[in-house]
Design a protein around this motif. Structure first.
Motif, mmCIF file in Angstrom:
data_model
loop_
_atom_site.group_PDB
_atom_site.id
_atom_site.type_symbol
_atom_site.label_atom_id
_atom_site.label_comp_id
_atom_site.label_asym_id
_atom_site.label_seq_id
_atom_site.Cartn_x
_atom_site.Cartn_y
_atom_site.Cartn_z
ATOM 1 N N ASP A 20 0.903 -1.574 -0.052
ATOM 2 C CA ASP A 20 -0.134 -0.389 -0.339
ATOM 3 C C ASP A 20 0.588 1.364 0.086
ATOM 4 O OD1 ASP A 20 -2.035 -1.215 -0.021
ATOM 5 O OD2 ASP A 20 -2.416 -1.837 1.776
ATOM 6 N N ALA A 21 2.021 1.144 0.440
ATOM 7 C CA ALA A 21 2.829 2.384 0.110
ATOM 8 C C ALA A 21 3.478 2.357 -0.538
ATOM 9 C CB ALA A 21 4.030 2.174 1.624
ATOM 10 N N GLN A 22 3.203 0.966 -1.712
ATOM 11 C CA GLN A 22 4.564 1.569 -2.915
ATOM 12 C C GLN A 22 3.507 2.093 -3.205
ATOM 13 O OE1 GLN A 22 5.586 -2.262 -2.872
ATOM 14 N NE2 GLN A 22 8.052 -1.780 -3.101
ATOM 15 N N ILE A 23 2.290 1.865 -4.043
ATOM 16 C CA ILE A 23 1.362 1.884 -5.072
ATOM 17 C C ILE A 23 0.426 2.885 -4.324
ATOM 18 C CG2 ILE A 23 -0.761 0.830 -6.181
ATOM 19 C CD1 ILE A 23 0.034 -1.812 -5.350
ATOM 20 N N GLY A 24 -0.091 3.244 -3.230
ATOM 21 C CA GLY A 24 -0.325 4.156 -3.041
ATOM 22 C C GLY A 24 -1.483 4.368 -2.533
ATOM 23 N N PRO A 25 -1.851 4.768 -0.501
ATOM 24 C CA PRO A 25 -2.278 4.245 0.187
ATOM 25 C C PRO A 25 -3.749 4.754 -0.368
ATOM 26 C CG PRO A 25 -1.251 6.136 1.165
ATOM 27 C CD PRO A 25 -0.842 6.016 0.094
ATOM 28 N N GLY A 26 -4.707 3.575 -0.813
ATOM 29 C CA GLY A 26 -5.872 3.408 -0.620
ATOM 30 C C GLY A 26 -6.577 2.701 -2.127
ATOM 31 N N MET A 27 -5.256 2.732 -3.201
ATOM 32 C CA MET A 27 -5.437 2.049 -4.462
ATOM 33 C C MET A 27 -5.973 0.616 -3.998
ATOM 34 S SD MET A 27 -5.288 4.263 -6.159
ATOM 35 C CE MET A 27 -5.696 3.191 -7.863
ATOM 36 N N ARG A 28 -5.707 -0.304 -3.561
ATOM 37 C CA ARG A 28 -5.850 -1.563 -3.449
ATOM 38 C C ARG A 28 -7.750 -1.951 -2.656
ATOM 39 N NH1 ARG A 28 -3.265 -6.043 0.123
ATOM 40 N NH2 ARG A 28 -2.968 -4.366 1.080
ATOM 41 N N GLU A 29 -7.444 -0.953 -2.089
ATOM 42 C CA GLU A 29 -9.180 -0.596 -1.449
ATOM 43 C C GLU A 29 -10.173 -0.414 -2.546
ATOM 44 O OE1 GLU A 29 -10.456 -1.055 1.178
ATOM 45 O OE2 GLU A 29 -8.858 -1.379 2.660
ATOM 46 N N ARG A 30 -9.683 0.713 -2.989
ATOM 47 C CA ARG A 30 -10.176 1.071 -4.751
ATOM 48 C C ARG A 30 -11.154 0.140 -5.181
ATOM 49 N NH1 ARG A 30 -9.598 7.229 -6.270
ATOM 50 N NH2 ARG A 30 -8.416 7.643 -4.629
ATOM 51 N N VAL A 31 -10.166 -0.971 -5.696
ATOM 52 C CA VAL A 31 -9.833 -2.343 -6.113
ATOM 53 C C VAL A 31 -10.687 -3.066 -5.829
ATOM 54 C CG1 VAL A 31 -9.147 -4.217 -7.450
ATOM 55 C CG2 VAL A 31 -7.942 -2.136 -7.954
ATOM 56 N N ARG A 32 -10.984 -3.745 -4.385
ATOM 57 C CA ARG A 32 -12.044 -3.836 -3.685
ATOM 58 C C ARG A 32 -13.124 -3.667 -3.944
ATOM 59 N NH1 ARG A 32 -9.857 -6.482 1.903
ATOM 60 N NH2 ARG A 32 -10.733 -3.746 2.592
ATOM 61 N N ALA A 33 -13.014 -2.090 -3.792
ATOM 62 C CA ALA A 33 -14.509 -1.593 -3.668
ATOM 63 C C ALA A 33 -15.398 -1.714 -5.230
ATOM 64 C CB ALA A 33 -14.755 -0.237 -3.571
ATOM 65 N N ARG A 34 -14.777 -1.598 -5.990
ATOM 66 C CA ARG A 34 -15.118 -2.058 -7.033
ATOM 67 C C ARG A 34 -15.579 -3.258 -6.981
ATOM 68 N NH1 ARG A 34 -17.262 -4.118 -10.544
ATOM 69 N NH2 ARG A 34 -17.410 -3.562 -13.568
ATOM 70 N N LEU A 35 -15.003 -4.125 -7.062
ATOM 71 C CA LEU A 35 -14.790 -6.446 -7.045
ATOM 72 C C LEU A 35 -16.314 -6.230 -5.984
ATOM 73 C CD1 LEU A 35 -13.939 -8.798 -8.186
ATOM 74 C CD2 LEU A 35 -12.417 -9.127 -5.731
ATOM 75 N N GLU A 36 -16.845 -5.311 -5.175
ATOM 76 C CA GLU A 36 -17.842 -5.759 -4.228
ATOM 77 C C GLU A 36 -18.789 -5.122 -5.326
ATOM 78 O OE1 GLU A 36 -17.782 -2.714 -1.212
ATOM 79 O OE2 GLU A 36 -16.732 -4.880 -0.212
ATOM 80 N N LYS A 37 -18.973 -4.866 -6.369
ATOM 81 C CA LYS A 37 -20.121 -4.667 -7.215
ATOM 82 C C LYS A 37 -20.082 -5.871 -8.327
ATOM 83 C CE LYS A 37 -19.224 0.676 -7.570
ATOM 84 N NZ LYS A 37 -18.966 1.709 -7.714
ATOM 85 N N GLU A 38 -19.308 -6.554 -8.757
ATOM 86 C CA GLU A 38 -19.912 -7.849 -9.156
ATOM 87 C C GLU A 38 -20.987 -9.087 -8.953
ATOM 88 O OE1 GLU A 38 -17.626 -8.249 -11.580
ATOM 89 O OE2 GLU A 38 -16.213 -7.067 -12.158
ATOM 90 N N GLY A 39 -21.629 -9.313 -9.705
ATOM 91 C CA GLY A 39 -22.721 -9.964 -9.602
ATOM 92 C C GLY A 39 -22.129 -11.030 -8.769
ATOM 93 N N LEU A 40 -23.336 -12.372 -9.163
ATOM 94 C CA LEU A 40 -22.848 -13.601 -8.661
ATOM 95 C C LEU A 40 -21.508 -14.535 -9.727
ATOM 96 C CD1 LEU A 40 -25.912 -15.471 -8.060
ATOM 97 C CD2 LEU A 40 -24.334 -14.142 -6.679
ATOM 98 N N LEU A 41 -20.633 -15.326 -9.208
ATOM 99 C CA LEU A 41 -19.173 -15.370 -9.762
ATOM 100 C C LEU A 41 -19.264 -16.855 -9.987
ATOM 101 C CD1 LEU A 41 -16.882 -12.441 -8.423
ATOM 102 C CD2 LEU A 41 -17.977 -12.927 -10.182
#
Length: 220
Positions: A20-41
């Motif tokens: 998180d320090a390398q990429i930038g704080p919160g970026m993986r959280e953004r990915v996780r938030a986007r993943l939460e919008k997916e339907g049944l997998l």
């Protein structure tokens, strides 16, 4: 155990803080938030599950999840963090897994391809997904940065890696970063049809590394 596997096992307890320090704080959280919008997998495989940061979200949308990583140390951290009953953890090399052909409905790969030989990893993903199955990739967009922003990101990645992991990585680790267009082309050559591509950014901090969130379907 390979040199890469030994490295990731050794740094697994510190991975979340350092990445998180390398990429930038919160970026993986953004990915996780986007993943939460997916339907049944359906039946899901996660390649490169790391510490299980995304595994719990996948479990909420899946019939079953096989969360795998090259590193036994990462698998142990993830197993301790995620207790969902429909998740199974195991060690796998994403370039050559033990899974059967067409075994999964969905494959998820986040911040992993740049540590692999991407052509081999994508070919393996195509093999283990059923025809019409979905691939979700979160791709590190470091090469999308330019000028001072790119230099600052490179310095930050190096500094945080050295001071945070306190262990020398294997030679060449992380040098297969693909631009979004290169990843799209690779997927299409391998029998995928890209359906969505969006780039997640922190517009307040120009040197934070963007992440491409891409969805593709395996050809029938």
């Amino acid at each position: 155990m390979s040199e890469a596997s030994e490295f990731w096992s050794a740094v697994a307890p510190r991975y979340d803080r350092v990445v998180d320090a390398q990429i930038g704080p919160g970026m993986r959280e953004r990915v996780r938030a986007r993943l939460e919008k997916e339907g049944l997998l359906g039946r899901v495989v996660e390649l490169g599950c790391g510490t299980g940061f995304f595994t719990g979200v996948l479990a909420q949308r899946a019939e079953s999840v096989v969360a795998s990583d090259l590193s036994p140390g990462m698998v142990e951290v993830a197993r301790s963090a995620v207790r969902a009953p429909n998740v199974r953890f195991q060690c796998e090399d994403c370039e050559r897994t033990s899974f059967a052909d067409a075994a999964f409905d969905t494959a998820f790969v986040s911040l992993v391809l740049h540590f692999t030989r991407p052509e081999l990893a994508v070919r393996e993903l195509a093999r283990i997904l059923r025809p019409g199955g979905m691939l979700i990739v979160a791709n590190l967009g470091a090469r999308e940065l330019s000028g001072v922003s790119r230099l600052r990101a490179q310095v930050r990645i190096l500094f945080q890696g050295v001071t945070g992991y306190r262990r020398r990585p294997p030679p060449g680790l992380g040098r297969s970063v693909l631009r979004a267009g290169e990843l799209r082309a690779l997927l299409e050559r391998t029998g995928f049809a890209v359906t969505d591509l969006e780039t997640l950014r922190d517009r307040m901090h120009s040197s934070t590394i963007p992440i491409d969130y891409l969805r593709a379907l395996r050809a029938h």
